[in-house]
Design an enzyme around this catalytic site. Structure first.
Site: not given
Lengths: 428, 493
Positions: A30, A105, A129
Site C-alpha cells: 500500500k 482504503s 481499511s
C-alpha cells in the site's frame, strides 16, 4: 497507472535482500508504507513527489524474508475512505465485481491480489481499511492486534487505531505474511511482545470442533438481506464442523462509528499538519500571501491541495479537539472507546471468536457513494469497533450476492490471531 | 493622590516559564546526537524521526526522564506514578511535525520549590510543574530579520534536543529576585550534571508580569488581584542579566501606564536585548488553543520508584554548609568554593592533600581570581587541575615562594599554558638556599647602619625596610618570613 484494474500508483520492483519464507513470492505494498527510493504518495497530490529515504520496518522484513515487492498500490487519500475513490490518482476497479469499487482504503492492495497481479499484499487498517477491500474483492485480510506489527514507516492517519495487515487469496497465505511482519520493533514503542504463539501459518488447520462463535445481533441487524443470507450460511458451515454459535450483545457499538470518527479525525488533524508546503506539497512561494511574509496564510493556501474528504476530516478533527468542544466530543469519544473495549471483553467470556458480516453491504458502484460521506461512514459500523478495542480480526470470503462478494469477519481476543486464523480456515 | 504615592502602592507580580536544554547523549525521541559542534553543517545531525518524516515514530529516551527526575529531587517535587506525553498542536516553520511532543496532565515534576538568596535574604519560590518536551529546529533568516529577510532557512539539527520547561508560581516581586532565582536554578542544574550553561541557547525564559495594588499582596491568595490586572508575557530572554533588565523595564513601563491612568494591554512582548526595551509583538495575540491530546505513539512510562533509585549529588546549599564545618571556612570562602560543582570538587581534591586554609586561599582567591581576571572558568582548565595541585605542592614544600607562585608561576601557567615546573625553571625561581639568604641579611645590616639604629631604638618599620633590601638582593626568591626571622636573629644577637 497501469493494468486493467488500476491497482497500482507506482509499479516498481524492489528486490529481496535475502532468502526466506516468502522467496519467489510477489507482494504489493500500500502506498502509505514507506519504501526507500520509491515514491510513497498516500494517494495524495500533497505527496506526489515524495520519495522516502528509509524503509518501513515491514518492508525491511519483507525483503529479508525473500519477497519481491512489485509496486505501490492505490488507496483512498491518506487512508480516508471506504472505496479507494478519494485517491488523487483516480479510482481502482474491483476485479471480482467489475464496475464496482474494490473497497477501501487499501483497495489497490486487495484488487492486486484478486486480479493475480501480486501473490500477496500489505494494507493498513485504521477502521476497516484491510478488511473492507478484502471483503469486496473476495480475498482474505487480517487486521492484527494493535501493537503486533510495527507501524514504523506507515504514514499515520489515526495512529492510536491503525495496524498494517496482510491481504492474500487464502487464509494460509495471509497467515504466512503476518508471520513475517509481526513482532516487536524498537522503533515503534507501541509494539509488544506477544508470547510464543506466533506460528500463524500452522494455525490455518480448519479445526473448529468445540469452538464457540459469538454473534452480536447489533452487527447483523442493519445489514443487507443478501449479505445476511451469506453470513447465516457461513454460521451453518461452522456448526456442521462442530462449532457452536451463541448470541452475544455489544450494546456499545451503537456509538462506535461516531466515537471512531471523532478520534480518527482528531488524530488525523494533527498527523497531517506537517504537510504545509515547507517540505511537502506545492511550494508556498507561488502564493501572494507568502510574498507578504505571512506563514499561516501560505500554509493555508498550500493545504488547499488536499482532497475534499481529507479536508473535511481535518476540519472536523480540529473542531473536535478545540477548546470548548474537546470535552464534548474528543473526551466523550474516548469514554465510548473504553466502553466498546469492555463490551468485547465481556463477550469473550462466553465466545472464543465473534462473527459478523465484514461489510453490511455489497460493493458500491463506482461513483455511487462519493456524494454522501455519511452513508460511507456508516458502512464501517462492523469494522471500526475492532480498532477501537485494539483487537485482531480477519475477513474471509463468504459467498457472493448479485452485486459482488461478501466477507465474514471474525474477531479474536488481543494477540490471539491464531484462533481467528484457525476459524477462518474452516469456512474459506 | 500624587504620583509618588501611587508608585509606592504598586507592586509587580512575576511568574516564569524557564526552558532549559537537558544534557543527554542523544535526542529525546531518537538516537541522534545532541552534541552540537560549532562548525556543524545544517541538517547533518538528523534522522527520519527528528525531521518528522511521514511514518517515523518517536521512542522515548529514558535518559531525559532520568534527568527530569533528578531535577524533581533537587526541587523537592512530586514525581508521578506514571508519566506520559501529549501533542501540542501549532503551526510554525521550525516545527517539523507542526506539533510538539510535550507533557500535559502527567508532567515528570509537580509542586516543587527552590530557595535562593537575594539582598542577603532567603526567598523560596514555588514551582508549579516541570515537564519534558522536544526542542524545535531553528530558523535562519537570510538577509535580515524575521520581518525583512529575503527567505528563511530551516536547520533541524536542534530539533529533538530534550528540553525541560520549569513553570513557577507568580511568586516573584521584582527583577532582582528573578535574576537571583535563575542563577540559583542554573547552579543546581549544573550540580546535577543535567545542564550546561555555556551552551548557546541552553536557557530561554518567558516571563509574565502584572502590576497590582501592593495591598492585595498581603493575603495568601493573590489570584483575585491577578485576575483583575492585565499581564504581559515577555519572550526572547536568554540570560539572567537579560531577565533582570527586561523585567525591570517592563515593571517601569507598566507602572507608568497605571500611574497615568492608562490600561496595560494584555499582550506578548519581545525583549530586544540590543535596545534594552520590550516591544509589542507585531501580530495581536489571540488566546492560543493548542488542542492538546495524548501522544498515542508513546505509551505511558511507569516512573514510580525512580525517585528512590536515582541518586543525585550533594547540592550547593548543603555542600556550602558542610564546607564551613568540615574545613572551617568563612561563609564567603565556602560560598566561592561551592559556586560550581567543578570548583567544589577541585577544592576537595586539594584539601585532601594540603591544609584546608592553604587549599582555600589557593583555589578561592588565587586560582578563581586569576581565572576571573582572564574571563575564564574553571571548566576551561579542567584538564590541567593536576598542574595546579603541583603548584600548591611547590609552595607547600617551600620550593618556591608564595609571592612567585602567585605572581609569576600561576600567571604564566594561564597565559602561556606552561606547566609549573617549567615556569620555575625558565624564571629561575627555585627558592634561594639558606646560606645565600644569610649572606644577603648580613650584607643588608652592614650597608644600612641607620636602619639598624632605628630598629634597635624600637622602630618596627625599620625591619620592613631591611626585609625589602634582602628581597631585592635575592630577586624575590627568598621567603619573606624566613628573611624576617634571620634578620631578627642577626640583629638581636
Amino acid at each position: 497507472m497501469s493494468s486493467d484494474t488500476d491497482a497500482f500508483i507506482t509499479r516498481e520492483e524492489i528486490d529481496p535482500t535475502d532468502e526466506g519464507p516468502l522467496s519467489g513470492r510477489t507482494v504489493a505494498v500500500k502506498d502509505n508504507i514507506s519504501t526507500a527510493g520509491v515514491p510513497t504518495t498516500c494517494g495524495s497530490a500533497m505527496l506526489a513527489d515524495y520519495v522516502p529515504p528509509y524503509d518501513a520496518t515491514v518492508v525491511e522484513r519483507l525483503k529479508d524474508a525473500g519477497a519481491r515487492i512489485v509496486g505501490k498500490t492505490n488507496m483512498d487519500e491518506f487512508g480516508m475512505g471506504t472505496t479507494t475513490e478519494t485517491s488523487a490518482f483516480g479510482p481502482t476497479d474491483n476485479p471480482a465485481a467489475p464496475g464496482r469499487v474494490p473497497g477501501g482504503s487499501s483497495g489497490g492492495s486487495a484488487a492486486a491480489v484478486a486480479a493475480g497481479e501480486a501473490d500477496l499484499a500489505l494494507g493498513s487498517d485504521t477502521g476497516g481499511s484491510v478488511r473492507c477491500p478484502a471483503a469486496f474483492c473476495g480475498v482474505v485480510g487480517i487486521k492484527p492486534t494493535y501493537g503486533l506489527v510495527s507501524r514504523y514507516g506507515l504514514v499515520a492517519y489515526a495512529n492510536s487505531l491503525e495496524q498494517i495487515g496482510p491481504i492474500a487469496p487464502t487464509v494460509q497465505g495471509a497467515a504466512e505474511l503476518l508471520e513475517v511482519i509481526a513482532g516487536p520493533d524498537e522503533r515503534d514503542a507501541t509494539t509488544r511482545e506477544h508470547g510464543a504463539e506466533t506460528a500463524y501459518a500452522s494455525a490455518a488447520d480448519g479445526d473448529v470442533d468445540g469452538l464457540t462463535i459469538g454473534v452480536p445481533t447489533e452487527l447483523v441487524e442493519g445489514a443487507d438481506e443478501a449479505v445476511v443470507e451469506q453470513f447465516e450460511a457461513a454460521l451453518e458451515d461452522f456448526r456442521v464442523q462442530g462449532a457452536e454459535t451463541v448470541e452475544v450483545s455489544l450494546p456499545s457499538v451503537e456509538t462506535a462509528v461516531q466515537a471512531y470518527y471523532v478520534i480518527a479525525m482528531g488524530e488525523a488533524s494533527s498527523n497531517l499538519a506537517r504537510f504545509d508546503g515547507v517540505r511537502y506539497g506545492p511550494t508556498a512561494a507561488a502564493t501572494d500571501d507568502a510574498e507578504a511574509g505571512n506563514w499561516n496564510d501560505a500554509f493555508a493556501a498550500v493545504r488547499e491541495g488536499f482532497g475534499e474528504e481529507v479536508k473535511r476530516r481535518i476540519l472536523l478533527g480540529t473542531y473536535a479537539l478545540s477548546a470548548g468542544y474537546h470535552d464534548k466530543y474528543y473526551d466523550k469519544a474516548q469514554d465510548a472507546r473504553a466502553w466498546v473495549r469492555r463490551d468485547f471483553a465481556e463477550a469473550f467470556e462466553t465466545a472464543d471468536v465473534i462473527a459478523s458480516p465484514t461489510m453490511p453491504v455489497p460493493p458500491f458502484e463506482l461513483g455511487e457513494s462519493l456524494d454522501d460521506p455519511l452513508q460511507m461512514y456508516l458502512a464501517d459500523a462492523n469494522t471500526v469497533p475492532v480498532n477501537l478495542a485494539n483487537l485482531p480480526a480477519i475477513s474471509v470470503p463468504a459467498g457472493e450476492t448479485a452485486e459482488g462478494p461478501v466477507g465474514l469477519q471474525l474477531v479474536g481476543e488481543a494477540f490471539d490471531e491464531r484462533t481467528i486464523i484457525r476459524a477462518a480456515s474452516a469456512v474459506e | 493622590m500624587t504620583a509618588q504615592t501611587a508608585e509606592r502602592d504598586l507592586s509587580a507580580v512575576i511568574g516564569l516559564e524557564v526552558h532549559v536544554q537537558l544534557e543527554t547523549d542523544t535526542k529525546i525521541f531518537c538516537g541522534c546526537s545532541t552534541d552540537a559542534a560549532d562548525d556543524e553543517v545544517p541538517n547533518s545531525r538528523v534522522c527520519p524521526t527528528c525531521l518528522g518524516l511521514p511514518g517515523a515514530l518517536p521512542v522515548l529516551n529514558e535518559g531525559a526522564v532520568e534527568a527530569g527526575v533528578k531535577v524533581g529531587k533537587a526541587i523537592d517535587a512530586e514525581i508521578p506514578e506514571e508519566t506520559s506525553f501529549h501533542r501540542k498542536n501549532y503551526y510554525y516553520p521550525d516545527l517539523p511535525k507542526n506539533f510538539q511532543i510535550t507533557q500535559y496532565d502527567a508532567p515528570i515534576c509537580a509542586d516543587g520549590e527552590l530557595a535562593f538568596r537575594v539582598d542577603g535574604e532567603e526567598r523560596t519560590v514555588n514551582i508549579r510543574r516541570a515537564h519534558l518536551e522536544e526542542d524545535p529546529g531553528s530558523l535562519q533568516h537570510a538577509g535580515g530579520s524575521i520581518d525583512t529577510a529575503d527567505y528563511t532557512l530551516v536547520d533541524y539539527n536542534r530539533a529533538g534536543t530534550p528540553l525541560m520547561e520549569i513553570v513557577t508560581e507568580p511568586d516573584f516581586r521584582g527583577a532582582d529576585e528573578v535574576r537571583a532565582f535563575l542563577a540559583k536554578l542554573e547552579e543546581v542544574l549544573e550540580y546535577l550534571g543535567v545542564f550546561d550553561a555555556s551552551r548557546d541557547g541552553s536557557l530561554r525564559v518567558d516571563a509574565n508580569l502584572s502590576i497590582v495594588d501592593s495591598k492585595t499582596l498581603d493575603g495568601d491568595d493573590i489570584s483575585a488581584a491577578l485576575e483583575d490586572a492585565n499581564r504581559t508575557e515577555v519572550k526572547n530572554i536568554s540570560s539572567h542579566r537579560g531577565a533582570q533588565q527586561a523585567l525591570a523595564y517592563e515593571e517601569t513601563r507598566q507602572k507608568n501606564a497605571v500611574r497615568r491612568g492608562r490600561e496595560v494591554e494584555q499582550e506578548t512582548r519581545h525583549w530586544d536585548e540590543s535596545r534594552g526595551i520590550t516591544v509589542s509583538m507585531r501580530s495581536k495575540e489571540e488566546e492560543k488553543d493548542y488542542r492538546y491530546f495524548r501522544e498515542a505513539d508513546l505509551p505511558p512510562l511507569r516512573v514510580s520508584g525512580w525517585k528512590e533509585e536515582i541518586a543525585i549529588p550533594e547540592l550547593p546549599d548543603a555542600r556550602r554548609e558542610r564546607f564551613r564545618g568540615e574545613y572551617d571556612l568563612s561563609a564567603e570562602s565556602a560560598s566561592k568554593l561551592t559556586s560550581t560543582k567543578q570548583v567544589a570538587d577541585f577544592y576537595e581534591t586539594v584539601a585532601a592533600e594540603f591544609d584546608s586554609d592553604l587549599a582555600a586561599t589557593w583555589v578561592a582567591d588565587n586560582l578563581l581570581g586569576e581565572l576571573n581576571y582572564r574571563d575564564m572558568q574553571v571548566t576551561d582548565v579542567e584538564g590541567r587541575l593536576d598542574e595546579f595541585t603541583r603548584l600548591i605542592d611547590l609552595v607547600d614544600g617551600e620550593a618556591i615562594t608564595t609571592k612567585n607562585a602567585e605572581e609569576v608561576v600561576l600567571r604564566r601557567m594561564l597565559d602561556d599554558g606552561l606547566a609549573p615546573d617549567a615556569v620555575v625553571e625558565a624564571e629561575g625561581l627555585g627558592k634561594t638556599d639558606d646560606n645565600a639568604v644569610l649572606a644577603a641579611v648580613r650584607e643588608a645590616i652592614e650597608e644600612n647602619p641607620d636602619a639598624v639604629d632605628d630598629y634597635e631604638s624600637g622602630e618596627e618599620g625599620a625591619l620592613n625596610f631591611l626585609v625589602g633590601q634582602v628581597m631585592q638582593a635575592t630577586s624575590g626568591s627568598a621567603d619573606p618570613g624566613t628573611v624576617n626571622e634571620r634578620l631578627r636573629a642577626e640583629l638581636d644577637e
